[in-house]
Design a protein around this motif. Sequence first.
Motif, PDB file in Angstrom:
ATOM      1  N   LEU A 150       0.831  -1.201   0.000  1.00  0.00           N
ATOM      2  CA  LEU A 150       0.000   0.000   0.000  1.00  0.00           C
ATOM      3  C   LEU A 150       0.866   1.251   0.000  1.00  0.00           C
ATOM      4  CD1 LEU A 150      -2.614   1.608   0.180  1.00  0.00           C
ATOM      5  CD2 LEU A 150      -2.685   1.101   2.643  1.00  0.00           C
ATOM      6  N   VAL A 151       1.862   1.283   0.867  1.00  0.00           N
ATOM      7  CA  VAL A 151       2.738   2.453   0.945  1.00  0.00           C
ATOM      8  C   VAL A 151       3.449   2.688  -0.388  1.00  0.00           C
ATOM      9  CG1 VAL A 151       4.793   3.399   2.067  1.00  0.00           C
ATOM     10  CG2 VAL A 151       3.000   2.340   3.446  1.00  0.00           C
ATOM     11  N   ALA A 152       3.989   1.632  -0.986  1.00  0.00           N
ATOM     12  CA  ALA A 152       4.681   1.754  -2.275  1.00  0.00           C
ATOM     13  C   ALA A 152       3.730   2.250  -3.360  1.00  0.00           C
ATOM     14  CB  ALA A 152       5.313   0.425  -2.671  1.00  0.00           C
ATOM     15  N   SER A 153       2.481   1.761  -3.349  1.00  0.00           N
ATOM     16  CA  SER A 153       1.518   2.181  -4.372  1.00  0.00           C
ATOM     17  C   SER A 153       1.176   3.660  -4.257  1.00  0.00           C
ATOM     18  CB  SER A 153       0.240   1.334  -4.291  1.00  0.00           C
ATOM     19  OG  SER A 153      -0.545   1.684  -3.161  1.00  0.00           O
ATOM     20  N   LEU A 154       1.436   4.247  -3.091  1.00  0.00           N
ATOM     21  CA  LEU A 154       1.188   5.667  -2.871  1.00  0.00           C
ATOM     22  C   LEU A 154       2.453   6.502  -3.022  1.00  0.00           C
ATOM     23  CD1 LEU A 154      -1.173   5.303   0.214  1.00  0.00           C
ATOM     24  CD2 LEU A 154      -1.845   6.050  -2.081  1.00  0.00           C
ATOM     25  N   GLY A 155       3.550   5.857  -3.406  1.00  0.00           N
ATOM     26  CA  GLY A 155       4.793   6.587  -3.633  1.00  0.00           C
ATOM     27  C   GLY A 155       5.665   6.738  -2.399  1.00  0.00           C
ATOM     28  N   GLY A 156       5.373   5.958  -1.354  1.00  0.00           N
ATOM     29  CA  GLY A 156       6.130   6.052  -0.120  1.00  0.00           C
ATOM     30  C   GLY A 156       7.021   4.846   0.098  1.00  0.00           C
ATOM     31  N   LYS A 157       7.643   4.818   1.269  1.00  0.00           N
ATOM     32  CA  LYS A 157       8.562   3.734   1.620  1.00  0.00           C
ATOM     33  C   LYS A 157       8.408   3.426   3.101  1.00  0.00           C
ATOM     34  CE  LYS A 157      13.386   2.388   1.456  1.00  0.00           C
ATOM     35  NZ  LYS A 157      14.295   2.616   2.534  1.00  0.00           N
ATOM     36  N   GLY A 177       4.716   1.564  12.775  1.00  0.00           N
ATOM     37  CA  GLY A 177       5.583   1.637  11.607  1.00  0.00           C
ATOM     38  C   GLY A 177       6.136   3.039  11.444  1.00  0.00           C
ATOM     39  N   ILE A 178       7.293   3.113  10.822  1.00  0.00           N
ATOM     40  CA  ILE A 178       7.840   4.411  10.430  1.00  0.00           C
ATOM     41  C   ILE A 178       7.880   4.416   8.914  1.00  0.00           C
ATOM     42  CG2 ILE A 178       9.840   5.940  10.484  1.00  0.00           C
ATOM     43  CD1 ILE A 178      10.380   4.950  13.306  1.00  0.00           C
ATOM     44  N   MET A 179       7.279   5.444   8.334  1.00  0.00           N
ATOM     45  CA  MET A 179       7.119   5.512   6.884  1.00  0.00           C
ATOM     46  C   MET A 179       7.578   6.856   6.352  1.00  0.00           C
ATOM     47  SD  MET A 179       3.346   3.921   6.718  1.00  0.00           S
ATOM     48  CE  MET A 179       3.000   2.394   7.554  1.00  0.00           C
ATOM     49  N   ASP A 180       8.150   6.824   5.167  1.00  0.00           N
ATOM     50  CA  ASP A 180       8.465   8.042   4.420  1.00  0.00           C
ATOM     51  C   ASP A 180       7.375   8.198   3.371  1.00  0.00           C
ATOM     52  OD1 ASP A 180      10.977   8.799   5.609  1.00  0.00           O
ATOM     53  OD2 ASP A 180      11.835   7.053   4.645  1.00  0.00           O
ATOM     54  N   MET A 181       6.661   9.295   3.427  1.00  0.00           N
ATOM     55  CA  MET A 181       5.575   9.555   2.490  1.00  0.00           C
ATOM     56  C   MET A 181       5.833  10.885   1.790  1.00  0.00           C
ATOM     57  SD  MET A 181       3.634   6.975   2.681  1.00  0.00           S
ATOM     58  CE  MET A 181       1.995   6.439   3.077  1.00  0.00           C
ATOM     59  N   PRO A 182       5.366  11.008   0.541  1.00  0.00           N
ATOM     60  CA  PRO A 182       5.600  12.253  -0.210  1.00  0.00           C
ATOM     61  C   PRO A 182       5.077  13.502   0.487  1.00  0.00           C
ATOM     62  CG  PRO A 182       4.894  10.532  -1.702  1.00  0.00           C
ATOM     63  CD  PRO A 182       4.743   9.982  -0.307  1.00  0.00           C
ATOM     64  N   ASP A 183       3.918  13.396   1.142  1.00  0.00           N
ATOM     65  CA  ASP A 183       3.347  14.557   1.842  1.00  0.00           C
ATOM     66  C   ASP A 183       2.204  14.095   2.727  1.00  0.00           C
ATOM     67  OD1 ASP A 183       0.997  14.340   0.204  1.00  0.00           O
ATOM     68  OD2 ASP A 183       1.980  15.542  -1.330  1.00  0.00           O
ATOM     69  N   SER A 184       1.607  15.040   3.449  1.00  0.00           N
ATOM     70  CA  SER A 184       0.547  14.685   4.396  1.00  0.00           C
ATOM     71  C   SER A 184      -0.720  14.180   3.704  1.00  0.00           C
ATOM     72  CB  SER A 184       0.227  15.873   5.302  1.00  0.00           C
ATOM     73  OG  SER A 184      -0.191  16.981   4.549  1.00  0.00           O
ATOM     74  N   THR A 185      -0.985  14.642   2.497  1.00  0.00           N
ATOM     75  CA  THR A 185      -2.154  14.159   1.767  1.00  0.00           C
ATOM     76  C   THR A 185      -2.030  12.671   1.472  1.00  0.00           C
ATOM     77  OG1 THR A 185      -2.443  16.341   0.776  1.00  0.00           O
ATOM     78  CG2 THR A 185      -3.575  14.516  -0.291  1.00  0.00           C
TER      79      THR A 185
END
Length: 110
Positions: free
Chosen positions: A33-40, A55-63
């Motif tokens: 799911l995270v990868a499909s949204l452009g995160g890691k 979990g700790i995640m890197d996401m493109p932005d808050s949206t």
Amino acid sequence: MAKYLVCGKYIGDGVKGLLNEGGTSRRSEIEKLVASLGGKVECVYYAFGEYDIYGIMDMPDSTVMVAFSLRAAASGLVTVKSVALLTPEEIDEAAKRTGEYRAPGVNWLP
């Protein structure tokens, strides 16, 4: 990318699903799911207490982080809380920024 701490709690049949599928299977689904949204995903841990999974995640932005939370919570089998994480350097930068503010009932500014 923005970094987030994600806390999840399995509810109802979500607990049964975890028991049937196991922790590594759920971690894989989170990573997809995270990868499909452009995160890691940086890491995933299970715990006991207020939350079942962290979990700790890197996401493109808050949206994008909200999109993750909505998708997971829409199942009705898990609740999600996310916390934006900041580096010490980001706090240093924030501390340098000033603005005008007067606290309620206070007639002076520090």
